[in-house]
Design a protein around this motif. Sequence first.
Motif, PDB file in Angstrom:
ATOM      1  N   VAL A  20      29.793  35.801  47.090  1.00 55.89           N
ATOM      2  CA  VAL A  20      31.175  35.893  47.564  1.00 55.89           C
ATOM      3  C   VAL A  20      31.342  34.862  48.671  1.00 55.89           C
ATOM      4  CG1 VAL A  20      32.907  37.314  48.716  1.00 55.89           C
ATOM      5  CG2 VAL A  20      31.436  38.330  46.964  1.00 55.89           C
ATOM      6  N   VAL A 191      35.270  32.037  40.164  1.00 46.83           N
ATOM      7  CA  VAL A 191      36.624  32.593  40.279  1.00 46.83           C
ATOM      8  C   VAL A 191      37.255  32.148  41.595  1.00 46.83           C
ATOM      9  CG1 VAL A 191      38.031  34.687  40.269  1.00 46.83           C
ATOM     10  CG2 VAL A 191      35.892  34.622  38.954  1.00 46.83           C
ATOM     11  N   ASP A 192      38.414  31.527  41.506  1.00 41.18           N
ATOM     12  CA  ASP A 192      39.139  31.065  42.703  1.00 41.18           C
ATOM     13  C   ASP A 192      40.164  32.109  43.135  1.00 41.18           C
ATOM     14  OD1 ASP A 192      39.893  29.394  44.739  1.00 41.18           O
ATOM     15  OD2 ASP A 192      41.119  28.072  43.499  1.00 41.18           O
ATOM     16  N   PHE A 194      40.003  34.827  44.853  1.00 41.41           N
ATOM     17  CA  PHE A 194      39.558  36.157  44.452  1.00 41.41           C
ATOM     18  C   PHE A 194      40.293  37.272  45.203  1.00 41.41           C
ATOM     19  CE2 PHE A 194      36.481  39.738  44.833  1.00 41.41           C
ATOM     20  CZ  PHE A 194      36.419  40.085  43.487  1.00 41.41           C
ATOM     21  N   GLN A 195      40.774  36.985  46.412  1.00 37.23           N
ATOM     22  CA  GLN A 195      41.471  38.021  47.184  1.00 37.23           C
ATOM     23  C   GLN A 195      42.761  38.471  46.496  1.00 37.23           C
ATOM     24  OE1 GLN A 195      41.455  34.813  48.231  1.00 37.23           O
ATOM     25  NE2 GLN A 195      43.635  34.301  48.243  1.00 37.23           N
ATOM     26  N   THR A 197      43.105  39.104  43.250  1.00 40.61           N
ATOM     27  CA  THR A 197      42.866  39.846  42.013  1.00 40.61           C
ATOM     28  C   THR A 197      43.364  41.287  42.131  1.00 40.61           C
ATOM     29  OG1 THR A 197      40.615  40.345  42.760  1.00 40.61           O
ATOM     30  CG2 THR A 197      40.885  38.511  41.233  1.00 40.61           C
ATOM     31  N   GLN A 201      42.223  42.501  36.796  1.00 36.51           N
ATOM     32  CA  GLN A 201      41.504  41.228  36.876  1.00 36.51           C
ATOM     33  C   GLN A 201      40.098  41.427  37.427  1.00 36.51           C
ATOM     34  OE1 GLN A 201      44.571  39.592  39.283  1.00 36.51           O
ATOM     35  NE2 GLN A 201      45.599  38.541  37.589  1.00 36.51           N
ATOM     36  N   TYR A 202      39.990  42.305  38.421  1.00 36.87           N
ATOM     37  CA  TYR A 202      38.665  42.619  38.972  1.00 36.87           C
ATOM     38  C   TYR A 202      37.756  43.161  37.873  1.00 36.87           C
ATOM     39  CZ  TYR A 202      35.027  44.740  41.882  1.00 36.87           C
ATOM     40  OH  TYR A 202      33.812  45.074  42.453  1.00 36.87           O
ATOM     41  N   ILE A 205      36.414  40.490  35.516  1.00 34.06           N
ATOM     42  CA  ILE A 205      35.284  39.778  36.141  1.00 34.06           C
ATOM     43  C   ILE A 205      34.029  40.640  36.106  1.00 34.06           C
ATOM     44  CG2 ILE A 205      34.411  38.779  38.300  1.00 34.06           C
ATOM     45  CD1 ILE A 205      37.422  38.304  39.039  1.00 34.06           C
ATOM     46  N   VAL A 217      32.574  34.206  43.397  1.00 34.13           N
ATOM     47  CA  VAL A 217      34.001  34.352  43.677  1.00 34.13           C
ATOM     48  C   VAL A 217      34.291  33.713  45.029  1.00 34.13           C
ATOM     49  CG1 VAL A 217      34.179  36.467  42.313  1.00 34.13           C
ATOM     50  CG2 VAL A 217      33.793  36.641  44.762  1.00 34.13           C
ATOM     51  N   GLY A 219      37.353  33.224  48.002  1.00 30.46           N
ATOM     52  CA  GLY A 219      38.651  33.693  48.481  1.00 30.46           C
ATOM     53  C   GLY A 219      38.608  33.978  49.967  1.00 30.46           C
ATOM     54  N   MET A 237      36.899  42.299  47.756  1.00 32.73           N
ATOM     55  CA  MET A 237      35.761  41.474  48.149  1.00 32.73           C
ATOM     56  C   MET A 237      34.595  42.346  48.597  1.00 32.73           C
ATOM     57  SD  MET A 237      37.808  38.332  50.026  1.00 32.73           S
ATOM     58  CE  MET A 237      36.538  37.094  49.778  1.00 32.73           C
TER      59      MET A 237
END
Length: 573
Positions: A20, A191-192, A194-195, A197, A201-202, A205, A217, A219, A237
Amino acid sequence: MLDELNPAQREVVELRRHCVAVACPGAGKTKTIATKAAMLLAESKAIVGAVTFSKDAAVELRERILALAGAGAKKRLLAGTFHSLAYKQLGKADGHAPDIATDGDRTGLLIQVLSDVGLDWKVDDAIAAIEIIKTNFGNVQAGTAEELLYRGYQDALERNGKIDFQDMLRLAVDGMQRGTISPYPFTYLLVDEFQDTDPLQYQWIALHAQAGSIVTVVGDDDQSIYGFRSALGFRGMESFIRQFDAQPVVLGNNYRCHAEILDAADRIIRNNRDRIPKELVAHKGPGGRIQFQRFPDEYAEAVAAIEHLAGALKNGQSAAVLARTNRILDPVEAVCRSHGVKNFRASGKSILSRPEAALMCNLLELIQKTKSTGVDALLSFKGIGTQELRLLHSKGRANTEQRQRKELLELGLSEASTDRYRELMKRLAEWRSLCDRQFYSLVLEGAREWMMQHTDSDPARRAITTTYDVLSQLNGPFSDRLEFLRRDNNEPAADALILTTMHSSKGLEWDRVWIIRAEETVVPDEKSTESEERRLFYVAVTRAREDLRLSMAKKNPTSRFVLEAGIDAAIAT
């Protein structure tokens, strides 16, 4: 490639476990993702996935990766949005791509469903409710109005052989969970943002991580500003770190802002409790400018902003005015128009594109006699219907002439419409007389008051007021003023002043930024949580590279976020 990275960026690139990357504003996260993807593609036969939130971002990321990795890696790189990748999964599982409902399809189906289930809802509200349910994996409380709506809508989609945009991801996740759809065979997944999502979507992943993909990820929980879209932010996150024993790495070097601006932003965001701790470092060092000012009203505030930023544009610098909502930008656009400053409203339509603005211009042209048609639109605005307008034209007489009451009644107009017609013609004659004597200010004020009397719509009243504000700042006959007003100054260009909202500014940056209406009742917005509003303000502040101005109109107290930033106020009179 590694030589161009700082130690934290290099750590992210070199990690071969779940990671992360917590990237502060201006931390070079896209460069870090692209470098990692290129190295992964170069060092083995790895299959690499790269996920972003928008199509444009996916295209840009793909191009940056291939520029580093070379064209030979093209077949082993799959870059796209969540929804585009999920859509491909559905196509592979069924042997053909499902038919996606258009916006028109969705609106038509929902109108029918709302009628069938007896719900007096707006279509937009129904769409929002359905999207929340689909983000929550299709779970909805039994016996509620939302359940009736959702079941009816899904039945309607199925009858028509369609799925909607949200279904792409929901069905892909459901298929992977049930084993009917295979996850992508990614060796590595990047993954761009990520915050941003949401739960669906989470889970997409997470299912790839569980299937063996090593996930990175990237973010910033401090830039999570889409809570209204169910974005998980800090919780997502934190959850990913726990669930997959992911290595957190903080990218705290900011390459965008000078220290004065970044320090103010840091003082603001530290007031949020639920966040990943991070130390922010301004790579540029000191040299930035930051100032807060109070003005008597919104117009004085807008004039100051435009005069300050117009000079920067002439010197080749980029500049933007940011506001909490699009409507707050109306006075700023009015000043841009009256000052001849090229601008672009990047987050919404110009208020001057509303029909009421065009109607007011039409009225002024009739008053000055530079136009002989268009009275019908004004009479319609005043409440005269189409059938009665046809009766008014039945004798072919000029429709800007006053007519006797008896004649109008004999034509078949109602008494109310007769009075409306005669009142407008009387006002037109009075305004024309004043215009002939060049009393333009009196005419303009009269036209504004007349139009305001005939509408109670807030957007319409704002369009009328903004048109008046622009024209009242100009000189000469209305024909000259309207020509100036209609110049195509509202377009994207390198030398245009950007007018946009705080939300739409995310991911962008300018040399100079002016944040207007930084006051209580505006930001934070009472419809949102204080922590999310603080993150939004933090995003806005960190858009500025060199010069940051914040301002407010005196009628409200100063925003708590400005006070947290510790900026001394200068009072403008």
